[in-house]
Write a protein that holds these residues in place. Structure first.
Motif, PDB file in Angstrom:
ATOM      1  N   SER A  23      -1.757  20.021  -2.320  1.00  0.00           N
ATOM      2  CA  SER A  23      -2.487  20.287  -3.561  1.00  0.00           C
ATOM      3  C   SER A  23      -2.960  21.740  -3.552  1.00  0.00           C
ATOM      4  CB  SER A  23      -3.700  19.368  -3.651  1.00  0.00           C
ATOM      5  OG  SER A  23      -4.638  19.699  -2.623  1.00  0.00           O
ATOM      6  N   PRO A  24      -3.378  22.264  -4.696  1.00  0.00           N
ATOM      7  CA  PRO A  24      -3.936  23.616  -4.710  1.00  0.00           C
ATOM      8  C   PRO A  24      -5.092  23.787  -3.715  1.00  0.00           C
ATOM      9  CG  PRO A  24      -3.454  22.932  -6.942  1.00  0.00           C
ATOM     10  CD  PRO A  24      -3.236  21.719  -6.054  1.00  0.00           C
ATOM     11  N   GLN A  25      -5.941  22.780  -3.553  1.00  0.00           N
ATOM     12  CA  GLN A  25      -7.050  22.875  -2.602  1.00  0.00           C
ATOM     13  C   GLN A  25      -6.537  22.914  -1.162  1.00  0.00           C
ATOM     14  OE1 GLN A  25     -10.116  23.599  -2.943  1.00  0.00           O
ATOM     15  NE2 GLN A  25     -10.943  23.108  -0.944  1.00  0.00           N
ATOM     16  N   SER A  26      -5.551  22.094  -0.848  1.00  0.00           N
ATOM     17  CA  SER A  26      -4.989  22.106   0.509  1.00  0.00           C
ATOM     18  C   SER A  26      -4.313  23.435   0.803  1.00  0.00           C
ATOM     19  CB  SER A  26      -3.994  20.961   0.690  1.00  0.00           C
ATOM     20  OG  SER A  26      -4.664  19.722   0.652  1.00  0.00           O
ATOM     21  N   ARG A  27      -3.632  23.996  -0.176  1.00  0.00           N
ATOM     22  CA  ARG A  27      -3.015  25.312   0.011  1.00  0.00           C
ATOM     23  C   ARG A  27      -4.076  26.375   0.251  1.00  0.00           C
ATOM     24  NH1 ARG A  27       1.425  25.140  -4.909  1.00  0.00           N
ATOM     25  NH2 ARG A  27       2.633  23.417  -4.039  1.00  0.00           N
ATOM     26  N   TYR A  28      -5.159  26.300  -0.492  1.00  0.00           N
ATOM     27  CA  TYR A  28      -6.250  27.252  -0.311  1.00  0.00           C
ATOM     28  C   TYR A  28      -6.824  27.149   1.113  1.00  0.00           C
ATOM     29  CZ  TYR A  28     -10.848  29.354  -0.607  1.00  0.00           C
ATOM     30  OH  TYR A  28     -11.963  30.111  -0.348  1.00  0.00           O
ATOM     31  N   LEU A  29      -7.069  25.926   1.575  1.00  0.00           N
ATOM     32  CA  LEU A  29      -7.619  25.742   2.918  1.00  0.00           C
ATOM     33  C   LEU A  29      -6.647  26.202   3.994  1.00  0.00           C
ATOM     34  CD1 LEU A  29      -9.351  22.266   2.464  1.00  0.00           C
ATOM     35  CD2 LEU A  29     -10.460  24.516   2.605  1.00  0.00           C
ATOM     36  N   ARG A  30      -5.353  26.016   3.784  1.00  0.00           N
ATOM     37  CA  ARG A  30      -4.352  26.425   4.775  1.00  0.00           C
ATOM     38  C   ARG A  30      -4.155  27.938   4.807  1.00  0.00           C
ATOM     39  NH1 ARG A  30      -1.358  29.044   7.203  1.00  0.00           N
ATOM     40  NH2 ARG A  30       0.667  28.535   8.081  1.00  0.00           N
ATOM     41  N   PHE A  31      -4.051  28.566   3.619  1.00  0.00           N
ATOM     42  CA  PHE A  31      -3.720  29.990   3.556  1.00  0.00           C
ATOM     43  C   PHE A  31      -4.929  30.897   3.299  1.00  0.00           C
ATOM     44  CE2 PHE A  31       0.213  27.731   2.431  1.00  0.00           C
ATOM     45  CZ  PHE A  31       1.047  28.241   3.411  1.00  0.00           C
ATOM     46  N   HIS A  32      -6.110  30.283   3.113  1.00  0.00           N
ATOM     47  CA  HIS A  32      -7.360  31.025   2.885  1.00  0.00           C
ATOM     48  C   HIS A  32      -7.334  31.817   1.589  1.00  0.00           C
ATOM     49  CE1 HIS A  32      -8.607  30.865   7.397  1.00  0.00           C
ATOM     50  NE2 HIS A  32      -7.952  29.798   7.028  1.00  0.00           N
ATOM     51  N   ALA A  33      -6.530  31.393   0.660  1.00  0.00           N
ATOM     52  CA  ALA A  33      -6.418  32.049  -0.647  1.00  0.00           C
ATOM     53  C   ALA A  33      -5.656  31.103  -1.577  1.00  0.00           C
ATOM     54  CB  ALA A  33      -5.661  33.376  -0.524  1.00  0.00           C
ATOM     55  N   PRO A  34      -5.830  31.264  -2.872  1.00  0.00           N
ATOM     56  CA  PRO A  34      -5.012  30.459  -3.797  1.00  0.00           C
ATOM     57  C   PRO A  34      -3.541  30.875  -3.666  1.00  0.00           C
ATOM     58  CG  PRO A  34      -6.804  31.580  -4.961  1.00  0.00           C
ATOM     59  CD  PRO A  34      -6.781  32.118  -3.571  1.00  0.00           C
ATOM     60  N   VAL A  35      -2.682  29.916  -3.427  1.00  0.00           N
ATOM     61  CA  VAL A  35      -1.251  30.201  -3.277  1.00  0.00           C
ATOM     62  C   VAL A  35      -0.505  29.228  -4.191  1.00  0.00           C
ATOM     63  CG1 VAL A  35       0.676  30.350  -1.662  1.00  0.00           C
ATOM     64  CG2 VAL A  35      -1.626  30.920  -0.881  1.00  0.00           C
ATOM     65  N   PRO A  36      -0.258  29.639  -5.437  1.00  0.00           N
ATOM     66  CA  PRO A  36       0.380  28.719  -6.381  1.00  0.00           C
ATOM     67  C   PRO A  36       1.868  28.478  -6.107  1.00  0.00           C
ATOM     68  CG  PRO A  36       0.002  30.840  -7.411  1.00  0.00           C
ATOM     69  CD  PRO A  36      -0.650  30.889  -6.057  1.00  0.00           C
ATOM     70  N   ARG A  37       2.528  29.447  -5.452  1.00  0.00           N
ATOM     71  CA  ARG A  37       3.942  29.275  -5.155  1.00  0.00           C
ATOM     72  C   ARG A  37       4.259  29.938  -3.818  1.00  0.00           C
ATOM     73  NH1 ARG A  37       6.939  33.719  -6.049  1.00  0.00           N
ATOM     74  NH2 ARG A  37       5.944  35.422  -7.146  1.00  0.00           N
ATOM     75  N   LEU A  38       5.342  29.498  -3.246  1.00  0.00           N
ATOM     76  CA  LEU A  38       5.806  30.025  -1.969  1.00  0.00           C
ATOM     77  C   LEU A  38       6.718  31.208  -2.253  1.00  0.00           C
ATOM     78  CD1 LEU A  38       5.640  29.365   1.078  1.00  0.00           C
ATOM     79  CD2 LEU A  38       7.643  27.929   0.774  1.00  0.00           C
ATOM     80  N   THR A  39       6.245  32.411  -1.959  1.00  0.00           N
ATOM     81  CA  THR A  39       7.078  33.597  -2.208  1.00  0.00           C
ATOM     82  C   THR A  39       8.195  33.672  -1.166  1.00  0.00           C
ATOM     83  OG1 THR A  39       5.761  35.039  -0.788  1.00  0.00           O
ATOM     84  CG2 THR A  39       5.064  34.854  -3.109  1.00  0.00           C
TER      85      THR A  39
END
Length: 167
Positions: A23-39
Motif C-alpha cells: 500500500s502507499p503507507q507500506s511503501r512510505y515505511l519501507r522507502f522513507h518517502a512516498p513512492v507511487p511507482r517503481l522507477t
C-alpha cells in the motif's frame, strides 16, 4: 510458504510483485518517502544481486513472492538490511522468517554486523527487530529515524577460549 535465497535472474519478477503488493503507507515505511511507482533506477538497485555484497531472500506462497529481505554491504564486514512484506501477509510471521533467514545468510557470508534505518512510527518493524535480533542497539536521530545495529559475532568468554585451546 517457503523462504529461500533470491537470485538475480528472478529478482525482477519478485521485486515487481512485492512492490505492487504494498500500500502507499507500506511503501512510505519501507522507502522513507512516498513512492507511487517503481522507477527504472530503483528497480535496477533492488534487483542488482550478486549473492555476496548484494543479496536477498524471498518468501513465497504458492510460488508467488510475498516478501523480500535484502542486504547491501556497507563495508567488508557490515551490511545494511531492508524488508518488505506485501500488505495481505503482514503480521503473519513472514517478516520474522525473512529476517531470520537474512541473518543466517549474512552470517554465512561472514558479515559481523547488520544495520538499518526504521522510521520511528514503524512500531511493527521495531517489534520485529526486537524479536529477531534481541540486543540490537537502537539510536534515534533528530528526524525520528531509528538506526538499528546488530552484531552477528559471538563474543567468547576467557574460559571458553581456554577450553577451546585444550585438546
Amino acid at each position: 510458504m517457503r523462504v529461500r535465497e533470491l537470485h538475480a535472474a528472478e529478482a525482477g519478477d519478485a521485486v515487481d510483485a512485492v512492490f505492487h503488493g504494498l500500500s502507499p503507507q507500506s511503501r512510505y515505511l519501507r522507502f522513507h518517502a512516498p513512492v507511487p511507482r517503481l522507477t527504472a533506477s530503483m528497480r535496477h538497485r533492488l534487483t542488482d544481486l550478486d549473492g555476496r555484497r548484494r543479496a536477498a531472500v524471498v518468501a513465497e506462497c504458492h510460488r508467488e513472492p510475498v516478501g523480500i529481505a535484502r542486504l547491501i554491504a556497507t563495508t567488508d564486514d557490515t551490511a545494511e538490511i531492508a524488508l518488505a512484506v506485501v500488505d495481505p501477509w503482514q503480521r503473519k510471521g513472514i517478516g520474522t522468517r525473512l529476517m531470520t533467514a537474512l541473518g543466517r545468510l549474512a552470517t554465512d557470508l561472514c558479515y559481523t554486523e547488520l544495520h538499518g534505518d526504521v522510521l520511528g512510527e514503524n512500531q511493527p518493524m521495531l517489534r520485529l527487530v526486537a524479536r529477531v535480533f534481541p540486543g540490537a542497539r537502537l539510536t534515534r536521530d533528530e528526524d525520528d529515524v531509528i538506526r538499528v545495529s546488530y552484531p552477528l559475532t559471538v563474543e567468547l568468554t576467557h574460559e571458553e577460549l581456554v577450553a577451546d585451546l585444550r585438546w
